[in-house]
Design an enzyme around this catalytic site. Structure first.
Site: not given
Ligand code: CP
Ligand code: NVA
Length: 329
Positions: A107, A134, A137, A230, A272, A317
């Site tokens: 990440r 991402h 996700q 987001d 998310c 997740r």
């Protein structure tokens, strides 16, 4: 479906069958976990490393719990404790870690970094978020939508806010590949990159998805099954951009009025996470002090409403990341 040895860097690299296969596999692993089925023999004795150049709650915990459930040992490298990028190049780090570990999660910042790790390490590499994408996700988001609506194809999905960053980009590609009708709703300066839109349009032609880019919130959400948003300022961006984001994205906030404008009482809300829906965070409190806003991209009322499925999404997740690790190692 055989994904052994593959990297998971971006959805562009995967066919819709492979993405669907990973979601199916995650659903199976989730069922197994709930039924107490033990999978610690599946990859027993393997080792993976988790590199985090940005902070995380969900992604890190999902990788660690998933690894544990599969019999894998996980080593966590936090944003400050390794030599990466400071005393050692990405290519050198990748070659070192590839000698010690069976898989690498990264990440951090540019997509080119995770691509470089994949090029040099010789082991499967998983993207745990870059500025551009991402992808893990999106698997969790799609599993959650499928659990809720029983299907993905034909779902009307509206993304509100900064659509040119990791979440907007990845959701657009994922929806286009999986036959989900995608609308990005933002000022046009916040629409995804033209090249990425063109690529997504080519996927949409195959899957039957429609893609829309609309500036007016009320028009965009009509008939929506899912409203997604987001944060307005992503990790790694300077605090100074809050002002311009509040000005540009303020009217794209997901609130009760917007949910009602869908005309669909069964429309769900997704995010998310983490989300700024109150002032109970350090950043939330600071932004409130400076700009007088107590809620940002979503109101507390929508976040806490029955329509909000954000915690199912967060749980997923773990199951989806487990599927990615199990399938690629
Ligand atoms: N959604 C997500 O990636 O959360 P974290 O930043 O907590 O990992
Ligand atoms: N766009 C957000 C996503 C967090 C999961 C960020 O990059 O900070």
């Amino acid at each position: 479906m055989n994904l052994k040895g593959r990297n998971f860097l971006k959805l562009i690299d995967f066919t819709s069958e492979e993405i669907g296969g990973l979601i199916d596999y995650a659903a199976e692993l989730k069922r197994d976990k709930k039924n107490g089925v033990d999978h610690t023999d599946m990859h027993r004795g393997k080792n993976i490393v988790l590199i985090f150049e940005k902070t995380s709650t969900r992604t890190r915990c999902a990788f660690e719990v998933a690894a544990h459930d599969l019999g894998i040992s996980a080593t966590y490298l936090d944003p400050s404790c390794s030599q990466i990028g400071k005393k050692e190049s990405i290519a050198d780090t990748a070659r070192v870690l590839g000698r010690m570990f069976d898989g690498i999660e990264y990440r951090g910042f540019g997509q080119e970094i995770v691509e470089e790790i994949a090029k040099y390490s010789g082991v499967p590499v998983w993207n745990g978020l870059t500025n551009e994408f991402h992808p893990t996700q999106i698997l969790a988001d799609f599993l959650t939508i499928r659990e809720h609506f029983g299907r993905l194809k034909g779902i009307n999905f509206v993304y509100m806010g900064d659509a040119r960053y990791n979440m907007g980009n990845s959701l657009m590609i994922g929806c286009a590949k999986m036959g989900v009708n995608f609308t990005a709703c933002a000022p046009s300066a916040y629409f995804p990159d033209k090249k990425l839109i063109d690529l997504s349009l080519s996927y949409a032609k195959e899957s039957g998805a429609s893609l829309h880019f609309i500036e007016d919130p009320t028009e965009a959400v009509k008939g929506a099954d899912v409203i997604y948003t987001d944060v307005w300022v992503s990790m790694g961006e300077p605090a100074e951009v809050w002002q311009e984001r509040i000005e540009a994205l303020g009217k794209y906030q997901v609130n009760d009025r917007l949910m009602a404008a869908t005309g669909n009482p069964d429309c769900v809300f997704m995010h998310c996470l983490p989300a700024f829906h109150d002032t109970k965070t350090e950043t939330g409190a600071k932004v409130c002090e400076k700009f007088g806003r107590t809620e940002m991209e979503v109101t507390d009322s929508v976040f806490e409403s029955k329509a909000s499925i954000v915690f199912d999404e967060a749980e997923n997740r773990m199951h989806t990341i487990k599927a990615v690790i199990a399938a690629t190692l």
